[in-house]
Enzyme design. Structure first.
Site, PDB file in Angstrom:
ATOM      1  N   GLY B  55      60.290  89.471 -89.174  1.00  0.00           N
ATOM      2  CA  GLY B  55      58.955  89.293 -89.475  1.00  0.00           C
ATOM      3  C   GLY B  55      58.426  87.910 -88.791  1.00  0.00           C
ATOM      4  N   GLU B 123      67.481  89.669 -81.158  1.00  0.00           N
ATOM      5  CA  GLU B 123      68.927  90.423 -81.336  1.00  0.00           C
ATOM      6  C   GLU B 123      68.588  91.125 -82.618  1.00  0.00           C
ATOM      7  OE1 GLU B 123      71.953  87.961 -81.325  1.00  0.00           O
ATOM      8  OE2 GLU B 123      73.306  89.614 -81.795  1.00  0.00           O
TER       9      GLU B 123
END
Lengths: 221, 221
Positions: B55, B123
DNA sequence: TCAAAAGTGTTGCTCATACACCCATGA
DNA sequence: TCATGGGTGTATGAGCAACACTTTTGA
């Protein structure tokens, strides 16, 4: 309320939007699904004088839910109402005054609701959803989504309960379903289905309205 | 992107919140419902190093939907994905860094998705929803609501299609339903129901995997 | 006795579930 | 011929839709 100290550690440069709530408040009165509208009163607003859903800015120390309760109470004199979040509208130009993102809510109240008009700080009116004027901002879109959601949820949940007063007759409950869906239903099938759900309790008392056979009164469990 | 000129006419003093989106991105792989998580990398953040939904902040010139597409692409290398708005979370202290209101979205992709990891700036990892770690912020709550919504919608809509590749066997489709609901279903009944819905097309071609009878390939209409 | 709404049962259809065996293939 | 997943039909019960007449009351 705008005089609250801004002690938010989030950097000012990323706080570009104002956050608002808009409330689509429904009731069923005289067999019609109605929605609460408030007259836009803010100056410097091309929608001044138009009808809109009741709403306003969320403040720094309240959640969206709390803003809904506060605004409904302050602006329309309506308290302790059932509400649920509908959808968040973030179109860039939905408010001509600047970037305002609005979290829309549906609210339901019973037709005999006690609106404290002395407290209401906005001119309000209940309008049948079948004959709405053009609304301010993107509120036409908001109510379209709200009605769609309401119609869908009344079929598989018991939200109809929030349209009802404490005690009611089965005919009154049926009128609420019909007002929301816009379609008539068979009286016997309706009663069978609603009783089978096991969500009603027969008060064993009756009420008589006019010159006719008295009807049993029910409550929701 | 933070260098965009702030030309928003909404007064600064009412712009107290940062607006974010969080994306609960699901896929089904090897018969398991999985969710995409990204490692929190921001400094000065007590959740640094924790897993969270992908997000980020909505920008002044984009809608929430556009922010979802941008963030999924930039942070996870995922493009052109099905998404729908889930819920807006506005609890006052949901982000320890300050007031951040988040519009959460559900996104679905097929198990053979082409994640462009070269582009991904964060990641990421796919985790089975049955064995999730404690997530950052209120993301445990967000995924709880997301799974509830997904399970409910797969029963009465055709959203399962967004989990599937272009062509698939009925057994593969059944595995998706089972992974999402967490319950097995009878093969004959499943096939009868799904065919009766009329949303599938038989390609008249078959595929053979391993040492067994080839299976018919279907597509969604 | 009339008007007005309250109340009540049966039948057929559709749909979901439960359940078990044969088929096609390559090793 | 065996192992593996692919593929098929039937019977039962639940729930929904269609349908019309009798009851209670006060005027």
């Amino acid at each position: 309320m705008k005089d609250k100290k801004d002690n938010n550690p989030i950097p000012q440069e990323i706080r570009f939007a104002a956050l608002a709530v808009d409330i689509v408040c429904f009731r069923v009165a005289d067999g019609d699904l109605e929605v609460l509208l408030g007259k836009v009163a803010t100056d410097n607003n091309k929608y001044k004088g138009w009808w809109a859903h009741v709403g306003g800015l969320v403040q720094i120390d309240e959640t969206a839910e709390q803003a809904v309760d506060r605004l409904l109470s302050d602006k329309a004199g309506i308290n302790k109402i059932y509400k649920e979040q509908l959808y968040t509208f973030s179109a860039i130009n939905r408010d001509p005054r600047g970037r305002v993102v609005s979290v829309a809510y549906i609210a339901l109240t019973d037709g005999t609701n006690t609106q404290d008009l002395a407290k209401a700080r906005v001119e309000t009116v209940w309008k049948r959803v079948g004959s709405l004027p053009k609304l301010a901002y993107d509120h036409d879109e908001i109510i379209r989504v709200a009605i769609e959601r309401l119609r869908s949820k009344i079929m598989y949940t018991d939200i109809a309960r929030y349209f009802m007063p404490k005690e009611f007759t089965l005919s009154e409950l049926q009128k609420v379903y019909e007002a929301v869906t816009g379609e008539g239903v068979d009286k016997r099938n309706f009663r069978k289905r609603i009783i089978a759900l096991g969500i009603l309790k027969d008060t064993r008392r009756t009420i008589k309205k006019g010159v006719m056979r008295p009807a049993s009164l029910y409550t929701f469990k």
